[in-house]
Design a protein around this motif. Structure first.
Motif, PDB file in Angstrom:
ATOM      1  N   SER A  31     -23.795 -31.785 -17.911  1.00 24.41           N
ATOM      2  CA  SER A  31     -24.134 -32.486 -19.155  1.00 24.41           C
ATOM      3  C   SER A  31     -22.958 -33.310 -19.679  1.00 24.41           C
ATOM      4  N   GLY A  32     -21.744 -32.938 -19.238  1.00 25.31           N
ATOM      5  CA  GLY A  32     -20.565 -33.640 -19.712  1.00 25.31           C
ATOM      6  C   GLY A  32     -20.163 -33.261 -21.124  1.00 25.31           C
ATOM      7  N   ARG A  33     -20.721 -32.166 -21.657  1.00 25.08           N
ATOM      8  CA  ARG A  33     -20.304 -31.721 -23.001  1.00 25.08           C
ATOM      9  C   ARG A  33     -20.279 -30.204 -23.008  1.00 25.08           C
TER      10      ARG A  33
END
Ligand code: NAP
Ligand code: MG
Length: 493
Positions: free
Chosen positions: A482-484
């Motif tokens: 998700s990159g978060r």
């Protein structure tokens, strides 16, 4: 003997560091079959060091490639089946038909375990978070310590070592003192099949000098043991305290239940084969018959008549039906229980050593049957591991099940009945790892899980679809793409 029998450590054939040896004898006639290294803790150290080193590359070898070597070993075993069976009969006494079966189990297990190399399935499952991947994979444990008994000297090492190696573990193997030659052949075959040095290490020697140091060794991460309950529980205690995984297959006191509606001729065949095959020295041997009171006397008569006819002798002789016990100590144990049995039931067959003529130099005992034995008599409760059968009267299926389940052990059980309702009730209620219907207590197939309850085991199963369980750890892996920062239960509430 052209080649000496040596330990196999790091791909080299070596004497014990002490230089000491022990002798192997044929239990049918006392012939000397060879000398083997009487190893000690220092040899165990060498073997563990080799296995630890080899693990680094073996665990990274693709599982299908590892499995191919096991498959090749299976092919070699199949080519040598007859020679291996003959060597086994000479070494531990059981008759050729049975030693061929023992080797066949090794072949079956090789093919089955090799197939696992291309399965070894894990699990993928949806993540509870978006843009996240979740899966579980099997990972090898490390160095496996394999300790085996003498009664299935080829099959049992196969059940353990083949899955352990396919799964990516390396191993230190200590076979029983009574059957070193079969372990030597086993290791030679794996060397020939192309197993890299150090992946399988063979150390001959006693339980106290080799087995016990293996249990204690910090470099061994899992112990797979088959043998007596007393030794197994000791190993579980020591190894457990050291945080090791311990997989145990131990004793048995397996019962055949015969109901009044059973086919008595078939039941007799099954009882005689299960009780006196391998001279009663199978972990799944039938050593008690729980028979409905209406047919007790008739069945006892049939079983006794057959037991008296069994031909004792050297297992290499095609006419022999029952071979010797494995050693002099086993004969003494059997004699002691027969003496106890004489006060506990009615002796209807056998009851003495057999030492006439050609049997004089071997460890023979007559197939022995006691009838009308109480369910809690010592010979109906304790594992004898010899050709001694106790027949116990019961009044109902419920009573038979209750007596079966009261045993310290729980490996296999069997019921003979023509009533499908009773058969299913027994399948549900008999608390053993293996249940047979209209079949004796022996004859497990490699593609089903093998093992027992209570004093027979500690929850593990060998072979079957469970074969990798004792030798692998489950590793759960999450990949967040998700990159978060996502915080599972917290962001998900
Ligand atoms: P055992 O005396 O328990 O020996 C089994 C193995 O353990 C042998 O290699 C033995 O070495 C070794 N050992 C002995 N003491 C040890 C110790 N303190 N630490 C580590 N290892 C030790 O059993 P056995 O008399 O050979 O075999 C017969 C028993 O095995 C019976 O009870 C039978 O029911 C059981 N069994 C169970 C199964 C099953 O699958 N459930 C299958 C076959 C047999 P040495 O030979 O050098 O003493
Ligand atoms: Mg021997």
């Amino acid at each position: 003997m052209s080649e000496p029998f040596l330990n196999y450590i790091s791909g080299r054939w070596l004497s014990a560091r002490s230089g000491r040896t022990f002798a192997n004898h044929n239990p049918a006639n006392g012939d000397h079959l060879g000398d083997y290294p009487a190893s000690g803790p220092e040899d165990v150290n060498d073997a563990v060091a080799a296995a630890t080193h080899a693990f680094k590359s073996w665990r990274l070898t693709p599982a299908p490639k590892r499995a191919e070597i096991v498959f090749r070993a299976g092919e070699i075993i199949r080519e040598r089946k007859e020679d291996l069976a003959r060597a086994m009969t000479r070494e531990m006494g059981k008759i050729l038909v049975e030693t061929r079966g023992d080797v066949q189990e090794g072949i079956d297990m090789a093919y089955l375990a090799a197939g696992e190399g291309r399965r070894m399935y894990g699990v993928t499952t949806p993540s509870e978070m978006p843009n996240k991947w979740a899966m579980s994979v099997r990972a090898p444990i490390g160095v496996a310590g394999i300790i085996t008994p003498w009664n299935f000297p080829f099959a049992i090492p196969s059940w353990k070592l083949m899955p352990a190696l396919v799964a990516g573990n390396t191993a230190v193997f200590k076979p029983a003192g009574d059957t070193p030659e079969m372990a030597w052949h086993f290791s030679k075959i794996f060397e020939e099949a192309g197993l890299p040095p150090g992946v399988l290490n063979l150390v001959f020697g006693s339980g106290s000098q080799v087995g016990s140091p293996m249990v204690e060794h910090p470099g061994i991460h899992v112990i797979s043991f088959t043998g007596s309950t007393d030794v197994g529980l000791q190993i579980a205690g020591r190894g457990g305290a050291l945080g090791k995984r311990i997989s145990l297959e131990m004793g048995g006191k397996n019962a055949i239940i015969v109901m009044e509606d059973a086919d008595l001729a078939l039941a007799t065949d099954a009882i005689v084969w299960s009780a006196f095959g391998t001279t009663g020295q199978r972990c799944t041997a039938c050593s008690r018959v729980l028979v409905h009171e209406q047919v007790h006397d008739r069945l006892a008569e049939k079983v006794a008549a057959r037991a008296k006819q069994l031909k004792l002798g050297d297992g290499l002789d095609a006419a022999t039906e029952v071979g010797p016990l494995v050693n002099a100590k086993q004969v003494e144990t059997v004699e002691a229980y027969v003496a106890i049995g004489k006060g506990e039931g009615s002796l209807v067959a056998g009851g003495a050593r057999a030492s006439g003529g050609a049997l004089a130099k071997g460890h023979f005992h007559q197939p022995t049957v006691f009838a009308a034995v109480k369910h809690d008599a010592r010979i109906a409760v304790e594992e004898i591991f010899g050709p001694v059968l106790a027949m116990v009267k019961v009044r109902s299926l419920e009573e038979a099940v209750q007596v079966n389940n009261a045993s310290r052990y729980g490996l296999s059980s069997s019921i003979f009945t023509a009533d499908v309702n009773r058969a299913f009730a027994a399948m549900r209620d008999l608390e053993t790892g293996i249940v047979y219907v209209n079949h004796g207590t022996t004859g497990a197939e490699t593609h089903l899980p093998f093992g027992g309850t209570r004093g027979t085991g500690n929850g593990h199963r060998e072979a079957g679809h469970t074969m990798l369980d004792p030798f692998t750890e489950w590793k759960s892996i999450y990949v967040d793409f998700s990159g978060r920062l996502q915080r599972a239960q917290i962001d998900n509430a």
